[in-house]
Design an enzyme around this catalytic site. Structure first.
Site, mmCIF file in Angstrom:
data_model
loop_
_atom_site.group_PDB
_atom_site.id
_atom_site.type_symbol
_atom_site.label_atom_id
_atom_site.label_comp_id
_atom_site.label_asym_id
_atom_site.label_seq_id
_atom_site.Cartn_x
_atom_site.Cartn_y
_atom_site.Cartn_z
ATOM 1 N N CYS A 297 11.904 6.991 -2.573
ATOM 2 C CA CYS A 297 12.292 7.283 -3.952
ATOM 3 C C CYS A 297 13.451 8.259 -3.959
ATOM 4 C CB CYS A 297 11.121 7.854 -4.737
ATOM 5 S SG CYS A 297 10.079 6.565 -5.411
ATOM 6 N N ASN B 111 9.224 3.416 4.766
ATOM 7 C CA ASN B 111 9.246 2.897 6.134
ATOM 8 C C ASN B 111 10.531 2.124 6.365
ATOM 9 O OD1 ASN B 111 5.919 2.505 5.497
ATOM 10 N ND2 ASN B 111 6.511 3.455 7.400
ATOM 11 N N HIS C 101 4.988 3.915 13.605
ATOM 12 C CA HIS C 101 5.067 3.925 12.143
ATOM 13 C C HIS C 101 6.271 4.798 11.815
ATOM 14 C CE1 HIS C 101 3.168 4.155 8.018
ATOM 15 N NE2 HIS C 101 3.907 5.258 7.979
ATOM 16 N N ARG D 88 0.834 -1.205 0.000
ATOM 17 C CA ARG D 88 0.000 0.000 0.000
ATOM 18 C C ARG D 88 0.872 1.260 0.000
ATOM 19 N NH1 ARG D 88 -0.987 4.677 2.604
ATOM 20 N NH2 ARG D 88 -0.597 3.645 4.594
ATOM 21 N N HIS E 6 9.606 6.062 9.527
ATOM 22 C CA HIS E 6 10.253 6.194 8.212
ATOM 23 C C HIS E 6 11.758 6.345 8.421
ATOM 24 C CE1 HIS E 6 6.917 6.734 5.234
ATOM 25 N NE2 HIS E 6 6.251 6.723 6.377
#
Lengths: 313, 313
Positions: free
Chosen positions: B249, B260, B216, B16, B218
């Site tokens: 990216c 993540n 969560h 996702r 990154h």
């Protein structure tokens, strides 16, 4: 948590260990440019070159040219590396700073394959080097123990074996009247984890409480910065690191050669932990970008892509 | 250190959040292939798609096709995401698992730029969603607080502000009779460090001792795995992560969108810390390699290049 050091000493390994892992052909002038750029970031020590057989390691055939070309900054140590007498004598000629290093390996198989020596031959070689250091008036230097956290050939090395191999090197220095300036535990192949760092650093300290432990960490499996954090929280105050994570060649089919932890990410972690490094993070990020420009590809370090997060807007 | 959980729940975000950050055009069949490969690794929950406006996010225009195409494994939760009523109703149609999520942002500026909503409008939207969840018989779900550790626009958000925004969301769930299943602190832009993780997790727990905290993270600035370790040592037992670190990216000029933390590196850290994840690390590394094959480039995760280190030879 209360052992966190107020300040740490970072040795920048990019120009030596990093370029050594690149394909030959990086121009000497570009190596010098990176070293001079790094020197302006506040990093206190830069490993500039290794004096080794150019047939084996053509990447370092220009070691003397590098040494002669660097415009020196005050307060920066410009170190170099060697494996034997011949290399050491070239290093003396180069005028670079000379860490009186003594090295060995926890894994005998790694030593055999990497240095083509038995443990006995390695010790004998180090003993001869130590005598040469004395002859040149060098005092104590660092002890490097390679594959301290494991080896691709032998797997995890039992702790007693690691300590025994370290004891060989420590004993050699002590007998020569030049006790180790520090004991480097090297995660040569990126096998460490934070728990293993805690256990091994603890064991080495228990055995040699007077000699500071240093860490040379590779980020082969993505745990490098967590391993560094474990070390910092134990009070380890000397680390090797590589600008941009230079030294890793994941695209060259040689993943085991992944680079050191990225200097700028270690410096960021320190800044966030309130630990002084003397480094200007923005300048170091610029140096990481220069390193990428020189090798013509993206390096593993992430901070240099994202830039510093500014908590105060 | 004694708070380390025996087992954690990892939500795989690659299909996702990862594919959402890729250029449009990843074939639906490839997304399904990755989801099915991930499901066979033992990862307990996979975020498969988001039901959002395909004009805004063409990468997820095939969300329904993904949902319909997956061959389900028993014991795996196939989740999805939405931002509003319309998206939720599509998600209901899809037959995917429905986490009754309530979301908001610590940074009002981020909310404005990312969701084009004021904090009041966001809360109102979440309240309507919660009513819809009730109408569909959904119970408690996770609360997501974006930019909890800082924001590119606002910098570090004062802790009282973070807690106030969290309290809005927690209060909304409590008033609806569905107290949060957990409170996700999201490091949306990779601004966290281990100390900040400790302070904010601690503050949220002090305020809501009955609701588990989830993370969560990154890996925008290279500290992701160290931040995860800090969370694990505090007993945080639910993490989002992305196979291979998919979602970043760095080559697309959008470094702020870094992915993540890599699921396989989190799983390795857990394995080394004695924490169960239910994941077969070798199979997950194969899934990371598949993800690289699908996007046609190297992903940030390092473990998938080096392979698992086998401590026993």
């Amino acid at each position: 948590m209360s052992d966190i050091p107020a300040r740490i000493h970072i040795v920048e390994e990019g120009p030596r260990e990093g370029f050594q892992a690149e394909p030959p052909g990086v121009p000497t002038a570009e190596k010098i440019r990176l070293i001079e750029t790094l020197a302006a970031t506040g990093v206190p020590e830069i490993d500039c070159a290794s004096f080794v057989n150019p047939k084996v390691l053509p990447q370092m055939a220009d070691a003397l040219g590098i040494a002669e070309g660097i415009r020196r900054e005050q307060g920066v140590t410009y170190s170099c590396m060697w494996l034997n007498d011949k290399g050491f004598l070239q290093a003396v000629e180069s005028g670079l700073n000379l860490p009186a290093l003594t090295s060995g390996s926890a894994s005998d198989t790694f030593l055999e394959r990497n240095n083509r020596r038995t443990p006995e031959a390695q010790l004998e070689g180090q003993r001869k080097l130590r005598a040469l250091y004395d002859a040149h008036g060098l005092g104590s230097g660092p002890v490097y123990l390679f594959t301290a956290f494991g080896c691709n050939y032998e797997g995890e090395i039992p702790q007693e074996k690691v300590l025994a191999r370290a004891a060989d090197l420590v004993g050699l220095c002590e007998e020569a009247g030049s006790p180790p300036a520090c004991i480097y535990l090297c995660d040569t192949i990126g096998a460490a984890d934070p728990g293993l760092v805690r256990r091994l650093v603890g064991a080495v300290r228990d055995r040699w409480p007077d000699y500071p432990v240093a860490l040379h960490l590779h980020d082969t499996r993505g745990l490098g910065i967590a391993n560094a954090m474990a070390g910092l929280e134990l009070g380890v105050a000397r680390f090797d690191a590589s600008v941009g994570g230079l030294g890793g060649c994941p695209f060259a089919g040689n993943p085991a050669a992944a680079g050191n932890i990225a200097t700028e990410e270690l410096a960021l972690l320190c800044e966030r932990m309130g630990i002084e490094t003397g480094i200007d993070l923005g300048a170091l990020i610029d140096a990481a970008r220069l390193a990428e420009e020189i090798v013509g590809r993206s390096l593993p370090g992430k901070l240099s892509k994202a830039g510093v997060f500014n908590p105060r807007r």
